[in-house]
Enzyme design. Structure first.
Site, mmCIF file in Angstrom:
data_model
loop_
_atom_site.group_PDB
_atom_site.id
_atom_site.type_symbol
_atom_site.label_atom_id
_atom_site.label_comp_id
_atom_site.label_asym_id
_atom_site.label_seq_id
_atom_site.Cartn_x
_atom_site.Cartn_y
_atom_site.Cartn_z
ATOM 1 N N HIS A 237 20.057 32.879 42.892
ATOM 2 C CA HIS A 237 19.671 33.845 42.171
ATOM 3 C C HIS A 237 19.341 35.209 43.014
ATOM 4 O O HIS A 237 18.549 34.772 44.239
ATOM 5 C CB HIS A 237 18.607 33.707 41.076
ATOM 6 C CG HIS A 237 18.859 33.023 40.057
ATOM 7 N ND1 HIS A 237 19.730 33.659 39.110
ATOM 8 C CD2 HIS A 237 18.417 31.645 39.550
ATOM 9 C CE1 HIS A 237 20.063 32.847 37.814
ATOM 10 N NE2 HIS A 237 19.090 31.498 38.085
ATOM 11 N N CYS A 306 24.648 37.165 42.700
ATOM 12 C CA CYS A 306 25.213 38.595 41.971
ATOM 13 C C CYS A 306 24.978 39.791 42.499
ATOM 14 O O CYS A 306 24.137 39.855 43.301
ATOM 15 C CB CYS A 306 24.489 38.351 40.563
ATOM 16 S SG CYS A 306 24.845 36.661 39.591
ATOM 17 N N ARG A 315 30.161 39.564 42.575
ATOM 18 C CA ARG A 315 29.539 38.832 43.405
ATOM 19 C C ARG A 315 29.641 39.322 44.828
ATOM 20 O O ARG A 315 30.315 39.995 45.444
ATOM 21 C CB ARG A 315 30.250 37.247 43.226
ATOM 22 C CG ARG A 315 30.277 36.618 42.111
ATOM 23 C CD ARG A 315 29.129 35.959 41.786
ATOM 24 N NE ARG A 315 29.154 35.266 40.389
ATOM 25 C CZ ARG A 315 28.703 36.021 39.285
ATOM 26 N NH1 ARG A 315 28.550 37.155 39.335
ATOM 27 N NH2 ARG A 315 29.033 35.071 38.219
#
Length: 338
Positions: A237, A306, A315
């Site tokens: 993340h 991300c 990405r």
């Protein structure tokens, strides 16, 4: 003695004024209610008496002839209730404010006046909806940006400690790992990142728990770090849930990326970056990743996350190349020595 003396005394023992040669002027008795100036009342039946009474009563607004006469005069002047309609309503309002009981009609009128209209009710309802929505959004943002990080950091720290304890006791042997199972620790010294690596990229089992996931399942399966050639690809993340890869866009060529396992330290050097690509571009984790600048098989590492921040539209890719494999028995590599 030449002073005058009374010839006789009256019946009350006082001196008679006849001996003084004149009668003293009349002095009216002191008014019990006031000592202010007043006009002496003329004799009854005189013309001045009638005109004076009329002028006095008209100036003061009080009708002569006693209380009953004044009441009759008030009714004739102001109507049945003794006052003008406007004055009556004003008096009723004053009575309502002073606590006196209101008539039923006046009470209903005031109740209708106090009752808010439809527009006011609608505006209040809309305002309450907006306030409630704002509070819920604030709570959600607080949960996403703060609480998920707190919880994920706690879970990741617990997994890291568990791994190190198992390695120290020899309870965990290298080999195949179950999805969600931790097997290594990732160090990025320049970003002060220390995070466990688990098998798989499941949000629920791995990423949302603050760990970094290894592409190790299905068509996206990549090599392990001990493989002689291949691409060890990881996902993490960038925001929320521990956000371990939040600042990987700040890595520069030559920055160390270290993977610590039960037996070895694998040291990579950051070599290139792809700022933006589509989520469907799986070629970035190929054995020889496209766009990385590598042209031949080797021992590579790929970090994916991300971008832009707080979205999952695209990405961001970072690549590195292994430059050292160091057994744990020889101590930490230079990249981890402070």
């Amino acid at each position: 003695m030449t002073a005058l003396r009374p010839e006789r005394e009256d019946s009350y023992g006082g001196a008679s004024y006849a001996s003084y040669g004149s009668v003293p002027p009349y002095e009216p008795p002191i008014d019990d209610e006031t000592v202010g100036l007043r006009i002496p009342a003329p004799a009854v039946g005189s013309p001045r008496s009638a005109s004076g009474a009329s002028s006095v009563s008209s100036a003061s607004g009080v009708a002569p002839g006693g209380r009953a006469a004044r009441r009759k005069a008030a009714k004739r002047r102001h109507g049945r209730h003794g006052g003008a309609p406007g004055a009556s309503r004003a008096a009723s309002r004053e009575d309502g404010r002073s606590g006196a009981p209101l008539s039923r009609v006046e009470a209903r009128r005031q109740a209708r006046a106090r009752k808010p209209g439809a527009a006011v009710v609608a505006s209040r309802a809309i305002g309450e909806v907006f306030i409630t929505t704002g509070v819920l959004m604030l709570l959600f943002v607080t949960y996403q940006l703060w609480w998920t990080n707190v919880r994920a950091h706690a879970q990741a720290d617990k997994e890291t400690s568990s791994l190190q304890d198992d390695w120290a006791s020899g309870r965990r042997a290298p080999g195949e790992f179950e999805p969600g199972q931790g097997f290594a620790i990732l160090h990025i010294p320049s970003l002060d990142v220390v995070v466990p690596i688990a098998e798989g990229i499941s949000n629920k089992k791995v990423l949302d728990r603050g760990m970094v996931g290894h592409y190790g399942e299905g068509p996206l399966k990549t090599a392990m770090p001990d493989a002689k050639t291949g691409n060890f690809a990881l996902a993490g993340h960038r925001n929320t849930h521990g956000e371990p890869f939040r600042y990987i866009n700040k890595l520069e060529q030559g920055d160390a990326i270290v993977v610590e396992t039960q037996d070895e330290y694998y040291v990579y050097k950051m070599s290139s970056m792809l700022p933006v690509t589509a989520p469907s571009n799986t070629s970035v984790i190929d054995p020889v990743p496209k766009g990385s600048g590598f042209t031949a098989p080797g021992r590579y590492i790929t970090l994916t996350t991300c971008t832009p921040e707080f979205t999952s539209k695209y990405r961001l890719i970072v690549w590195g190349k292994m430059v050292e494999e160091r057994p744990r028995s020889k101590g930490k590599p230079d990249a981890l020595v402070e």
